[in-house]
Design a protein around this motif. Sequence first.
Motif, short mmCIF file in Angstrom:
data_model
loop_
_atom_site.label_atom_id
_atom_site.label_comp_id
_atom_site.label_asym_id
_atom_site.label_seq_id
_atom_site.Cartn_x
_atom_site.Cartn_y
_atom_site.Cartn_z
N LEU A 1 0.82 -1.22 0.00
CA LEU A 1 0.00 0.00 0.00
C LEU A 1 0.84 1.26 0.00
O LEU A 1 0.56 2.21 -0.74
CB LEU A 1 -0.93 0.01 1.22
CG LEU A 1 -1.79 1.28 1.38
CD1 LEU A 1 -2.78 1.41 0.21
CD2 LEU A 1 -2.55 1.25 2.71
N PHE B 1 -0.61 4.09 -3.77
CA PHE B 1 -1.40 5.10 -3.06
C PHE B 1 -2.10 6.05 -4.02
O PHE B 1 -3.27 6.40 -3.83
CB PHE B 1 -0.51 5.89 -2.09
CG PHE B 1 -1.28 6.85 -1.24
CD1 PHE B 1 -2.04 6.41 -0.17
CD2 PHE B 1 -1.26 8.22 -1.52
CE1 PHE B 1 -2.78 7.30 0.61
CE2 PHE B 1 -1.99 9.11 -0.74
CZ PHE B 1 -2.75 8.65 0.33
N LEU C 1 -5.15 4.53 -5.43
CA LEU C 1 -6.21 4.54 -4.43
C LEU C 1 -6.89 5.90 -4.37
O LEU C 1 -8.12 6.01 -4.37
CB LEU C 1 -5.61 4.18 -3.06
CG LEU C 1 -6.55 4.19 -1.85
CD1 LEU C 1 -7.62 3.11 -2.00
CD2 LEU C 1 -5.75 3.97 -0.57
N SER D 1 -9.01 -0.86 -4.30
CA SER D 1 -7.78 -1.49 -3.83
C SER D 1 -8.09 -2.59 -2.82
O SER D 1 -8.52 -2.31 -1.70
CB SER D 1 -6.85 -0.44 -3.18
OG SER D 1 -5.77 -1.07 -2.52
N THR E 1 -5.88 -4.38 -1.48
CA THR E 1 -4.85 -4.26 -0.44
C THR E 1 -5.33 -3.35 0.68
O THR E 1 -5.25 -3.70 1.87
CB THR E 1 -3.54 -3.70 -1.05
OG1 THR E 1 -3.06 -4.59 -2.05
CG2 THR E 1 -2.47 -3.52 0.03
N TYR E 2 -5.86 -2.18 0.31
CA TYR E 2 -6.35 -1.22 1.30
C TYR E 2 -7.52 -1.81 2.08
O TYR E 2 -7.58 -1.73 3.31
CB TYR E 2 -6.76 0.06 0.58
CG TYR E 2 -7.24 1.18 1.49
CD1 TYR E 2 -6.48 1.60 2.57
CD2 TYR E 2 -8.45 1.85 1.23
CE1 TYR E 2 -6.91 2.64 3.39
CE2 TYR E 2 -8.88 2.88 2.03
CZ TYR E 2 -8.11 3.28 3.12
OH TYR E 2 -8.53 4.31 3.93
N ASN F 1 -11.17 8.18 5.42
CA ASN F 1 -9.88 7.64 4.97
C ASN F 1 -8.72 8.29 5.72
O ASN F 1 -7.71 7.63 5.99
CB ASN F 1 -9.72 7.86 3.46
CG ASN F 1 -10.60 6.92 2.65
OD1 ASN F 1 -10.58 5.71 2.85
ND2 ASN F 1 -11.38 7.48 1.74
N MET G 1 -5.95 6.19 7.70
CA MET G 1 -4.51 6.32 7.48
C MET G 1 -3.77 6.57 8.79
O MET G 1 -2.69 6.04 9.03
CB MET G 1 -4.22 7.46 6.49
CG MET G 1 -4.52 7.11 5.05
SD MET G 1 -3.37 5.85 4.44
CE MET G 1 -4.28 5.25 3.01
#
Length: 285
Positions: free
Chosen positions: A10, A16, A19, A25, A27-28, A44, A48
């Motif tokens: 990520l 990124f 995204l 994503s 992964t996210y 978000n 993060m």
Amino acid sequence: MNIGILLNKLFTVNSFNKLVSGESSETYKSIVNELINPPDSITNLQAMNLIYKYMSKRHRNEYFYKNTLLNKILLGRHSIQTSTALRELPINGNILDFLIINGVGQVYEIKTELDNLQRLKGQLNAYYHAFSLCNIVTDQSHLKQIMQSIDLPQVGIIVLTKRNTLHEERKATKYEKKLDYKSIFKILRKYEFEYILQKNFGFLPQVNDFQYYDVCFQMFKQLDIKQAQQEMLYQLKQRETVDRSNIKEFNKVPVEIKSLIYFSNYTDNSFKQLNQFLIKKIGDE
């Protein structure tokens, strides 16, 4: 998939930015589902922040180290108005992790707690062919081995502490005995070495394309080696990453993703897209 592998995937510029641009994503999603509960009631930006807090305690990967260097040294001690950071610079078969240019060039070779030290001495020796100040940035767990095995007293040693501060165990001192014209010249792009030659000699060689590079290098070798290094540093410093007109927007970027944005050449529209992404709630389309 292992959470560490997901975090490494990520926190790259390409991943990124995809995204932020709206691409889905997995992964996210996997990271959010693994680390945040419930995931759909926060933005978000909040996600993060929580992910980065997890990294600071459980997975201080290379991105975490680079982002710390950028926040605490480039932005904390210097200024993006007067200094430039570069990452992953190829040199003599190695990839230099992080470089900050502020009059001088400071190399930062990162060895996280997740890394081994087998190649470290060879990497440092390679970097000294072009740069005079080198630092190892590492974890406390590696410190004893580094102090015992790296017999280069000029190398700076910086420890990323458990409190995520940078502790200078030993200050880097200038070492110029290994400076090498070929190593310096190979770092430069064509337009950069042409600028240097035009500036210092007033002309560029009039030869065929096959001979051009070698003849330019022979001209470059006529400079004093320290001048050649300074000319290279000046050119590297011009490799802009953050547009000067967008510094105010960049300053608003959360510290957790500062490095990702710094190395992304963001435009006005990019910053608007980023802000929209950060305020959006997880799961909102």
